[in-house]
Write a protein that holds these residues in place. Structure first.
Motif, PDB file in Angstrom:
ATOM      1  N   LEU A  95       0.846  -1.191   0.000  1.00  0.00           N
ATOM      2  CA  LEU A  95       0.000   0.000   0.000  1.00  0.00           C
ATOM      3  C   LEU A  95       0.882   1.241   0.000  1.00  0.00           C
ATOM      4  N   SER A  96       0.573   2.183  -0.874  1.00  0.00           N
ATOM      5  CA  SER A  96       1.348   3.418  -0.986  1.00  0.00           C
ATOM      6  C   SER A  96       0.451   4.618  -0.732  1.00  0.00           C
ATOM      7  N   GLN A  97       1.075   5.751  -0.439  1.00  0.00           N
ATOM      8  CA  GLN A  97       0.311   6.978  -0.235  1.00  0.00           C
ATOM      9  C   GLN A  97      -0.412   7.388  -1.518  1.00  0.00           C
ATOM     10  N   THR A  98       0.186   7.104  -2.657  1.00  0.00           N
ATOM     11  CA  THR A  98      -0.464   7.412  -3.930  1.00  0.00           C
ATOM     12  C   THR A  98      -1.755   6.622  -4.085  1.00  0.00           C
ATOM     13  N   ARG A  99      -1.707   5.330  -3.746  1.00  0.00           N
ATOM     14  CA  ARG A  99      -2.913   4.507  -3.841  1.00  0.00           C
ATOM     15  C   ARG A  99      -3.946   4.964  -2.817  1.00  0.00           C
ATOM     16  N   PHE A 119      -6.758 -17.387   1.536  1.00  0.00           N
ATOM     17  CA  PHE A 119      -7.899 -17.586   0.648  1.00  0.00           C
ATOM     18  C   PHE A 119      -7.630 -18.675  -0.398  1.00  0.00           C
ATOM     19  N   ASP A 120      -8.701 -19.340  -0.800  1.00  0.00           N
ATOM     20  CA  ASP A 120      -8.637 -20.223  -1.965  1.00  0.00           C
ATOM     21  C   ASP A 120      -8.329 -19.348  -3.187  1.00  0.00           C
ATOM     22  N   GLN A 121      -7.261 -19.662  -3.912  1.00  0.00           N
ATOM     23  CA  GLN A 121      -6.801 -18.848  -5.029  1.00  0.00           C
ATOM     24  C   GLN A 121      -7.877 -18.619  -6.086  1.00  0.00           C
ATOM     25  N   ARG A 122      -8.790 -19.566  -6.229  1.00  0.00           N
ATOM     26  CA  ARG A 122      -9.809 -19.437  -7.268  1.00  0.00           C
ATOM     27  C   ARG A 122     -10.708 -18.223  -7.074  1.00  0.00           C
ATOM     28  N   LEU A 123     -10.794 -17.733  -5.831  1.00  0.00           N
ATOM     29  CA  LEU A 123     -11.575 -16.521  -5.594  1.00  0.00           C
ATOM     30  C   LEU A 123     -10.967 -15.340  -6.355  1.00  0.00           C
ATOM     31  N   PHE A 124      -9.635 -15.210  -6.308  1.00  0.00           N
ATOM     32  CA  PHE A 124      -8.964 -14.113  -6.993  1.00  0.00           C
ATOM     33  C   PHE A 124      -8.988 -14.297  -8.510  1.00  0.00           C
ATOM     34  N   ASP A 125      -9.024 -15.546  -8.940  1.00  0.00           N
ATOM     35  CA  ASP A 125      -9.097 -15.813 -10.376  1.00  0.00           C
ATOM     36  C   ASP A 125     -10.471 -15.470 -10.935  1.00  0.00           C
ATOM     37  N   ALA A 126     -11.485 -15.512 -10.090  1.00  0.00           N
ATOM     38  CA  ALA A 126     -12.866 -15.368 -10.570  1.00  0.00           C
ATOM     39  C   ALA A 126     -13.495 -14.012 -10.271  1.00  0.00           C
ATOM     40  N   ARG A 127     -12.933 -13.233  -9.378  1.00  0.00           N
ATOM     41  CA  ARG A 127     -13.537 -11.966  -8.992  1.00  0.00           C
ATOM     42  C   ARG A 127     -12.515 -10.827  -9.102  1.00  0.00           C
ATOM     43  N   PRO A 128     -12.979  -9.589  -9.338  1.00  0.00           N
ATOM     44  CA  PRO A 128     -12.071  -8.438  -9.479  1.00  0.00           C
ATOM     45  C   PRO A 128     -11.591  -7.930  -8.127  1.00  0.00           C
ATOM     46  N   ILE A 129     -10.594  -8.591  -7.566  1.00  0.00           N
ATOM     47  CA  ILE A 129     -10.104  -8.272  -6.232  1.00  0.00           C
ATOM     48  C   ILE A 129      -8.655  -7.823  -6.314  1.00  0.00           C
ATOM     49  N   GLU A 130      -8.358  -6.701  -5.695  1.00  0.00           N
ATOM     50  CA  GLU A 130      -6.995  -6.161  -5.634  1.00  0.00           C
ATOM     51  C   GLU A 130      -6.361  -6.604  -4.319  1.00  0.00           C
ATOM     52  N   GLU A 131      -5.279  -7.337  -4.405  1.00  0.00           N
ATOM     53  CA  GLU A 131      -4.583  -7.802  -3.201  1.00  0.00           C
ATOM     54  C   GLU A 131      -3.642  -6.700  -2.700  1.00  0.00           C
ATOM     55  N   VAL A 132      -3.738  -6.395  -1.400  1.00  0.00           N
ATOM     56  CA  VAL A 132      -2.983  -5.287  -0.811  1.00  0.00           C
ATOM     57  C   VAL A 132      -2.261  -5.756   0.446  1.00  0.00           C
ATOM     58  N   SER A 133      -1.034  -5.282   0.623  1.00  0.00           N
ATOM     59  CA  SER A 133      -0.247  -5.583   1.819  1.00  0.00           C
ATOM     60  C   SER A 133       0.123  -4.291   2.522  1.00  0.00           C
ATOM     61  N   ILE A 134       0.160  -4.319   3.861  1.00  0.00           N
ATOM     62  CA  ILE A 134       0.602  -3.141   4.607  1.00  0.00           C
ATOM     63  C   ILE A 134       2.014  -3.322   5.156  1.00  0.00           C
ATOM     64  N   GLY A 135       2.695  -4.406   4.786  1.00  0.00           N
ATOM     65  CA  GLY A 135       4.070  -4.588   5.244  1.00  0.00           C
ATOM     66  C   GLY A 135       4.528  -6.024   5.121  1.00  0.00           C
ATOM     67  N   ASP A 136       5.825  -6.213   5.251  1.00  0.00           N
ATOM     68  CA  ASP A 136       6.422  -7.540   5.097  1.00  0.00           C
ATOM     69  C   ASP A 136       6.411  -8.297   6.422  1.00  0.00           C
ATOM     70  N   TYR A 137       5.222  -8.613   6.881  1.00  0.00           N
ATOM     71  CA  TYR A 137       5.045  -9.379   8.104  1.00  0.00           C
ATOM     72  C   TYR A 137       3.654 -10.003   8.045  1.00  0.00           C
ATOM     73  N   VAL A 138       3.383 -10.934   8.944  1.00  0.00           N
ATOM     74  CA  VAL A 138       2.117 -11.657   8.934  1.00  0.00           C
ATOM     75  C   VAL A 138       1.340 -11.358  10.208  1.00  0.00           C
ATOM     76  N   LEU A 139       0.057 -11.036  10.052  1.00  0.00           N
ATOM     77  CA  LEU A 139      -0.844 -10.792  11.176  1.00  0.00           C
ATOM     78  C   LEU A 139      -1.823 -11.947  11.324  1.00  0.00           C
ATOM     79  N   SER A 140      -2.566 -11.962  12.396  1.00  0.00           N
ATOM     80  CA  SER A 140      -3.543 -13.022  12.620  1.00  0.00           C
ATOM     81  C   SER A 140      -4.716 -12.940  11.659  1.00  0.00           C
ATOM     82  N   GLY A 141      -4.966 -11.752  11.137  1.00  0.00           N
ATOM     83  CA  GLY A 141      -6.074 -11.569  10.206  1.00  0.00           C
ATOM     84  C   GLY A 141      -5.969 -10.237   9.514  1.00  0.00           C
ATOM     85  N   GLY A 142      -6.831 -10.018   8.533  1.00  0.00           N
ATOM     86  CA  GLY A 142      -6.764  -8.802   7.740  1.00  0.00           C
ATOM     87  C   GLY A 142      -7.376  -7.584   8.378  1.00  0.00           C
TER      88      GLY A 142
END
Length: 246
Positions: A95-99, A119-142
């Motif tokens: 995620l960037s300030q521009t976005r 997520f099951d990858q097929r969801l992203f293949d079938a729907r218009p979803i933009e995947e976004v990250s807030i950093g190089d680490y893993v949280l318990s949930g989004g």
């Protein structure tokens, strides 16, 4: 125009949470944005309201099912067809300030919050979803990522910050980290506010702030500095970075 936020989550009770206080909270009370959590589990069709299953191919954890999520996503898209649909995931585009500015200028956003192994990858293949990250680490949930994204957007909405120029000289707005700030008292523990900031010379103050922003960016975020300059530069230690041309 109200900025409408839909959050698809297994924990709708988390919202608005911290977004219900301070600037975002006042903006919510004033109707500058709206918060509509959507319970993903409501779109499960079995008696146990199952939303996940074991990963195909084996492995630890559970994976959110494409069929259940697709029904939730379709509901969100129908409610807000003109709002982008984002999914918070570590493998997404940073995620960037521009976005953020682009999103804040629009009608709102729908945010899909994952849990478990993702997520099951097929969801992203079938729907218009933009995947976004807030950093190089893993949280318990989004959800934590959704808070960060929404807070970044809400503060930019018209009338949320006091002065219209409040967001114009912040980190990332011009590709640099922000310059240092000072306020009263003039002397604290033997440390004095830089003389240039007490000079009243606006041109000198602007030049000092620009130089400090460049210095801090170069030393702390050489990646941002190189993008800002448009050419490879030396590392904070002074050693020139190797390039293919070297």
């Amino acid at each position: 125009m109200t900025f409408a936020a839909q959050i698809l989550t297994l924990y709708p009770e988390m919202f608005p949470g911290p977004l219900g206080i301070s600037l975002a909270g006042r903006a919510l009370a004033d109707g500058r944005w709206s918060c509509s959590p959507i319970q993903i589990r409501d779109f499960a069709e079995d008696k146990h309201k199952s939303v996940d299953d074991t990963p195909a191919g084996g492995g630890a954890g559970m994976v959110l099912r494409a069929d259940v999520l697709a029904r939730a996503v379709d509901h969100a898209l129908e409610a807000q067809p003109n709002a982008p649909l984002l999914a918070m995931t570590p493998r997404g585009r940073p995620l960037s300030q521009t976005r953020v500015r682009d999103l804040a200028a629009g009608p709102g956003v729908s945010i899909l919050c994952g849990r478990f192994e993702g997520f099951d990858q097929r969801l992203f293949d079938a729907r218009p979803i933009e995947e976004v990250s807030i950093g190089d680490y893993v949280l318990s949930g989004g959800e934590i990522g959704a808070f960060a994204l929404l807070d970044a957007c809400i503060r930019l909405l018209p009338g949320v910050m006091g002065a219209a120029s409040s967001g114009e000289e912040e980190s990332f707005e011009d590709g640099l980290l922000e310059y240092p700030h000072y306020t009263r008292p003039q002397i604290w523990e033997g440390r004095t506010i830089p003389e240039v900031l007490r000079s009243g010379d606006h041109a000198k103050i602007a030049a000092w702030r620009k130089a400090k922003a460049e210095e801090i960016t170069r030393s702390r975020r050489p990646d941002l500095w190189e993008r800002h300059r448009g050419v490879p530069d030396r590392s904070p230690s002074g050693a020139r970075r190797e390039t293919k041309e070297d």
